[in-house]
Motif scaffolding. Structure first.
Motif, mmCIF file in Angstrom:
data_model
loop_
_atom_site.group_PDB
_atom_site.id
_atom_site.type_symbol
_atom_site.label_atom_id
_atom_site.label_comp_id
_atom_site.label_asym_id
_atom_site.label_seq_id
_atom_site.Cartn_x
_atom_site.Cartn_y
_atom_site.Cartn_z
ATOM 1 N N LYS A 36 0.813 -1.115 0.010
ATOM 2 C CA LYS A 36 -0.074 -0.030 0.008
ATOM 3 C C LYS A 36 0.937 1.308 0.109
ATOM 4 C CE LYS A 36 -4.019 2.098 2.464
ATOM 5 N NZ LYS A 36 -4.647 2.030 3.444
ATOM 6 N N LEU A 37 0.491 2.192 -0.883
ATOM 7 C CA LEU A 37 1.082 3.634 -0.905
ATOM 8 C C LEU A 37 0.746 4.385 0.321
ATOM 9 C CD1 LEU A 37 1.612 2.425 -3.840
ATOM 10 C CD2 LEU A 37 1.606 4.984 -4.452
ATOM 11 N N LEU A 61 0.466 7.206 -12.708
ATOM 12 C CA LEU A 61 1.289 6.028 -12.491
ATOM 13 C C LEU A 61 0.161 4.967 -12.745
ATOM 14 C CD1 LEU A 61 2.864 6.946 -8.964
ATOM 15 C CD2 LEU A 61 3.888 6.157 -11.162
ATOM 16 N N LYS A 62 -1.160 5.195 -12.572
ATOM 17 C CA LYS A 62 -2.230 4.143 -12.879
ATOM 18 C C LYS A 62 -2.132 3.883 -14.406
ATOM 19 C CE LYS A 62 -6.510 4.526 -11.175
ATOM 20 N NZ LYS A 62 -7.671 4.895 -11.130
ATOM 21 N N THR A 63 -2.325 4.816 -15.076
ATOM 22 C CA THR A 63 -2.440 4.677 -16.745
ATOM 23 C C THR A 63 -1.092 3.936 -17.175
ATOM 24 O OG1 THR A 63 -1.280 6.973 -17.140
ATOM 25 C CG2 THR A 63 -3.732 6.935 -16.982
ATOM 26 N N ILE A 67 0.423 1.340 -10.357
ATOM 27 C CA ILE A 67 -0.289 1.294 -9.467
ATOM 28 C C ILE A 67 -1.703 1.077 -9.560
ATOM 29 C CG2 ILE A 67 1.255 2.611 -7.981
ATOM 30 C CD1 ILE A 67 -0.846 4.937 -8.179
ATOM 31 N N GLN A 68 -2.555 0.815 -8.633
ATOM 32 C CA GLN A 68 -3.930 0.553 -8.934
ATOM 33 C C GLN A 68 -4.868 1.194 -7.689
ATOM 34 O OE1 GLN A 68 -5.740 -3.318 -8.957
ATOM 35 N NE2 GLN A 68 -4.302 -3.993 -7.192
ATOM 36 N N SER A 69 -6.163 1.668 -7.593
ATOM 37 C CA SER A 69 -6.727 2.099 -6.452
ATOM 38 C C SER A 69 -7.721 1.127 -6.206
ATOM 39 C CB SER A 69 -7.490 3.691 -6.830
ATOM 40 O OG SER A 69 -8.415 3.342 -8.082
ATOM 41 N N GLY A 72 -12.085 2.566 -1.438
ATOM 42 C CA GLY A 72 -12.453 2.248 0.084
ATOM 43 C C GLY A 72 -11.280 2.241 1.156
ATOM 44 N N LYS A 73 -10.178 1.728 0.169
ATOM 45 C CA LYS A 73 -8.900 1.225 0.758
ATOM 46 C C LYS A 73 -7.624 1.977 0.413
ATOM 47 C CE LYS A 73 -10.308 -3.379 1.053
ATOM 48 N NZ LYS A 73 -9.919 -5.154 0.955
ATOM 49 N N GLY A 74 -7.464 2.576 -0.870
ATOM 50 C CA GLY A 74 -6.051 3.348 -1.006
ATOM 51 C C GLY A 74 -5.766 2.947 -2.312
ATOM 52 N N TYR A 75 -4.274 3.116 -2.466
ATOM 53 C CA TYR A 75 -3.629 2.771 -3.827
ATOM 54 C C TYR A 75 -2.667 1.758 -3.418
ATOM 55 C CZ TYR A 75 -5.600 6.927 -6.148
ATOM 56 O OH TYR A 75 -6.414 7.768 -6.646
ATOM 57 N N TYR A 76 -2.312 0.742 -4.354
ATOM 58 C CA TYR A 76 -1.356 0.020 -4.030
ATOM 59 C C TYR A 76 -0.465 -0.419 -5.261
ATOM 60 C CZ TYR A 76 -4.362 -1.657 -0.021
ATOM 61 O OH TYR A 76 -4.990 -1.658 1.093
#
Length: 332
Positions: A36-37, A61-63, A67-69, A72-76
């Motif tokens: 988790k970031l 960073l997602k594109t 990383i992915q979101s 309800g939890k955050g970015y990983y």
């Protein structure tokens, strides 16, 4: 964990510094896949930057697929391949020999450090919608083959328009999007016209047409040709139980039914070209040699893949019609 702080006098945009700090943490094994970031709020407060700055960094960073979101939890961390520069979403209708040629050509000509994820919807609206909805925000470009599915614009419009490229069938409601398409109505008409002298040797033309899979333009062009040139014609959705009759010439859009009809010709003791004619869609090496050669109406899928790669590499916003041509062989 804490990321490398943003420096105000560095001369590099703050969001890029955040991206670099995440990349460095992954490269140094401080962050690994699944970790988790730090939260957006934590990065924002520690570096005294705006929330939008942090979001801009995370979205890039997602594109790139790093990383992915998770709601309800955050970015990983999704991938440790930080060298990936672009990430492309490709959605085809199905895989066959010529789609494989298209895909391989696309991969060959894309820029280095471009990652491609390919999916198939198999002419299913629900699968089509889910795959696109699940991909939103995760890619730098979206290549979509809508086939003849209905109301695809209602799903595609959820994506950034400048990142979408439509492939093969360009529905009227998708005319505002960039892409490479075939003009099925015009192509079948003009190519059958080129072969008119061979076609007139036969008594009747038969098109095998599946409304679920084949483009409607193909049917329109076929019927227009037959009417304009006074050709007796028929449209069928299956040949499984059909008894072939001498003097028929078949237009077969898919390879599975091409095999079936060649088999039927042999089983009924008929002669290809002399008793039964065949025009297939989409040329392959096999069609050059089967039964002395199968006549085809075909676009150049290798060229389509190459041109698509150029569009993605250069972020071109254009529409291109991929030409079709008739290759006359022994089956006609």
């Amino acid at each position: 964990m804490t990321l490398t702080p943003v420096e105000r006098k560095l001369g590099v945009p703050k969001y890029k510094q955040i991206i670099t700090s995440v990349e460095e943490a992954i490269a140094g094994k401080v962050l690994r896949k699944g970790d988790k970031l730090p939260s957006i709020s934590k990065i924002q407060n520690e570096n005294k930057v705006s929330r939008d700055t942090v979001l801009t960094a995370f979205n890039e960073l997602k594109t790139r697929g790093i990383i992915q979101s998770i709601a309800g939890k955050g970015y990983y961390v999704l991938s440790e391949h930080i060298e990936v520069g672009k990430k492309v979403f490709v959605l085809f209708d199905e895989l066959n020999a010529f789609k494989e040629d298209l895909y391989n050509s696309l991969l060959k000509y894309l820029e280095v450090n471009t990652e491609v994820d390919i999916y198939f919807h198999h002419f299913n609206n629900e699968v089509f919608s889910k795959l696109i909805f699940d991909s939103i925000g995760n890619y730098s470009s979206y290549v979509i083959m809508p086939a003849n599915l209905k109301n695809t614009q209602q799903v595609i419009e959820k994506l950034p328009k400048e990142k979408v490229y439509i492939l093969d069938q360009m529905h009227p409601e998708l005319k505002e999007y960039s892409g490479i398409y075939q003009n099925f109505e015009k192509d079948i008409y003009l190519n059958l016209k080129k072969g008119i002298e061979s076609i007139k040797k036969y008594d009747k033309m038969v098109l095998l047409f599946s409304k679920k899979i084949q483009p409607s333009g193909m049917l329109k062009g076929y019927e227009s040709f037959c009417k304009d040139f006074n050709i007796k014609y028929e449209v069928v959705d299956s040949i499984e139980d059909r008894v072939l009759e001498k003097g028929e010439v078949y237009v077969i859009p898919d390879d599975r039914n091409l095999i079936r009809i060649v088999k039927k010709v042999k089983e009924q003791g008929l002669l290809l070209s002399e008793n039964i004619g065949i025009i297939s869609y989409n040329d392959t090496l096999l069609k050059e040699i089967v039964e002395g050669g199968i006549t085809t109406i075909s676009t150049d899928f290798n060229d389509m893949g190459k041109r698509l790669a150029q569009m993605l590499n250069n972020k071109e916003q254009v529409q291109i019609e991929n030409p079709n041509h008739l290759i006359i062989r022994e089956s006609l």
